[in-house]
Design an enzyme around this catalytic site. Sequence first.
Site, mmCIF file in Angstrom:
data_model
loop_
_atom_site.group_PDB
_atom_site.id
_atom_site.type_symbol
_atom_site.label_atom_id
_atom_site.label_comp_id
_atom_site.label_asym_id
_atom_site.label_seq_id
_atom_site.Cartn_x
_atom_site.Cartn_y
_atom_site.Cartn_z
ATOM 1 N N TYR A 30 46.494 30.107 35.773
ATOM 2 C CA TYR A 30 45.283 30.895 35.510
ATOM 3 C C TYR A 30 44.704 30.584 34.134
ATOM 4 C CZ TYR A 30 46.034 33.939 39.613
ATOM 5 O OH TYR A 30 46.176 34.443 40.875
ATOM 6 N N ALA A 45 35.782 39.800 47.634
ATOM 7 C CA ALA A 45 35.299 38.426 47.866
ATOM 8 C C ALA A 45 34.769 37.796 46.585
ATOM 9 C CB ALA A 45 34.238 38.396 48.959
ATOM 10 N N SER A 99 41.413 39.171 45.877
ATOM 11 C CA SER A 99 39.971 39.049 46.105
ATOM 12 C C SER A 99 39.459 40.049 47.139
ATOM 13 C CB SER A 99 39.619 37.623 46.542
ATOM 14 O OG SER A 99 38.241 37.365 46.346
ATOM 15 N N PRO A 100 39.780 41.333 46.987
ATOM 16 C CA PRO A 100 39.315 42.324 47.965
ATOM 17 C C PRO A 100 37.804 42.501 47.990
ATOM 18 C CG PRO A 100 40.384 43.406 46.103
ATOM 19 C CD PRO A 100 40.643 41.942 45.955
ATOM 20 N N GLY A 110 33.349 39.133 44.148
ATOM 21 C CA GLY A 110 32.076 39.709 43.737
ATOM 22 C C GLY A 110 30.924 39.365 44.666
ATOM 23 N N PHE A 144 28.622 41.993 46.586
ATOM 24 C CA PHE A 144 27.494 42.701 45.980
ATOM 25 C C PHE A 144 26.177 41.931 46.047
ATOM 26 C CE2 PHE A 144 31.364 44.066 43.742
ATOM 27 C CZ PHE A 144 31.330 45.426 44.023
ATOM 28 N N GLU A 176 25.576 38.531 48.207
ATOM 29 C CA GLU A 176 25.235 37.580 49.262
ATOM 30 C C GLU A 176 24.550 38.261 50.445
ATOM 31 O OE1 GLU A 176 28.323 34.912 50.387
ATOM 32 O OE2 GLU A 176 28.576 34.139 48.342
#
Length: 298
Positions: free
Chosen positions: A53, A213, A210-211, A215, A218, A220
Site C-alpha cells: 500500500y 466501489a 471497497s464496499p 467512491g 456516488f 457513476e
Amino acid sequence: MQRIALTEDLSFSRIVHGMWRLAEWDMSTQERLTFIEQCIELGITTFDHADIYGGYTCEGLFGEALRLKPELRDQIEIVTKTGIKLTGDFNPGQTLNHYDTTKAHIIRQAERSLQELAIDQIDTLLIHRPDPLMDPDEVAEAFTALHESGKVRTFGVSNHLPSQQRLLQSRLPFKLVTNQLELSPMQLKHFEDGAVDLCHEERMPLMAWSPLAGGRLFSEEDYAPLRDTLHTIAARHDVSGIDTVVYAWLLAHPARILPIIGSGKIERVQSGVEALKIELTREEWFEILKAARGRDVD
C-alpha cells in the site's frame, strides 16, 4: 461496537479501518496518531494494511504514528497482506509486477511489516491475491514458521475463490481465520461464486473491501438507480448518507461480514459506525439487491 471472534483469543471490531490510501491523506505524524485514536474512540480497533500500500509506504506511516504512543498497540488489531511484488524503487531490477508466495518472500515481507508497523506481532497475515504458481506446502511452511516464532498470530487469504481457499487450508495445521473479498451492492460476484458461502460454511468471518466501489457509487451514472433506492431507505431510517445504508446492507448478511472503511475523513468513518444502529428489513435488503442488479428475483 460489536466484535466478531476469529479465534478463542482474537476478535475484530465489526467495522474495520483500511489504510490503503493513508499515503494520500497528507497527514502529519501527529495527525495520523490523532486519527487512529479517533477511530478507537468510535470502537474501531482493527486496522487493515498490505505491504504494497502506498508504494510500500503506508505501513511505515502507520508505524511512525504508533511510535508516538506505543501503548495503543494493546488496544488494536493489525491485519496486513503480502504476496504481490510491484516494480519500482522497492524492487530494483524487477521489470514486471507479479505474485510471489514463496516461503522466503512471505517471511521476509512479514518481518519487514513488523518493523514498518513498529509492532512485535501481526495479528492476522493474509495472502493478498491468488497466485497461480503458489506451492501450498511452501506457504504452509512459511505460515508455520511465522506462527511458531510468535511473529504472526493467525493467517487468512484475500480475494481467494473457494477452491483456492480449500487448497491452502488442506496443507495447514491450523485454520485460516478470514477471507478478504470485494463485496458491495456494486460487486455481487462473490455472493454468487461460492466464496461467501464457503466462509459461512466454515463459520469464518469475512472482510469486505471497497464496499462503496472506491467512491464510484456516488458519481457513476450506472449506479443512479441504486443511489435513488439507497436515498429512499436512508430517509426511511433517518440517516444522512447512502454509505451508511450500504454498510448496513453488508452487516445484515448472516455470514458476519466486516466492512472495511477506507476514508481518511473521520465523519465518513462515523457514517460507517452509524450503520450498526440500522436494522434493514428483509424486504429492504432485497430492494437494494434489485436496484443493484437492475432486475427482480427470479
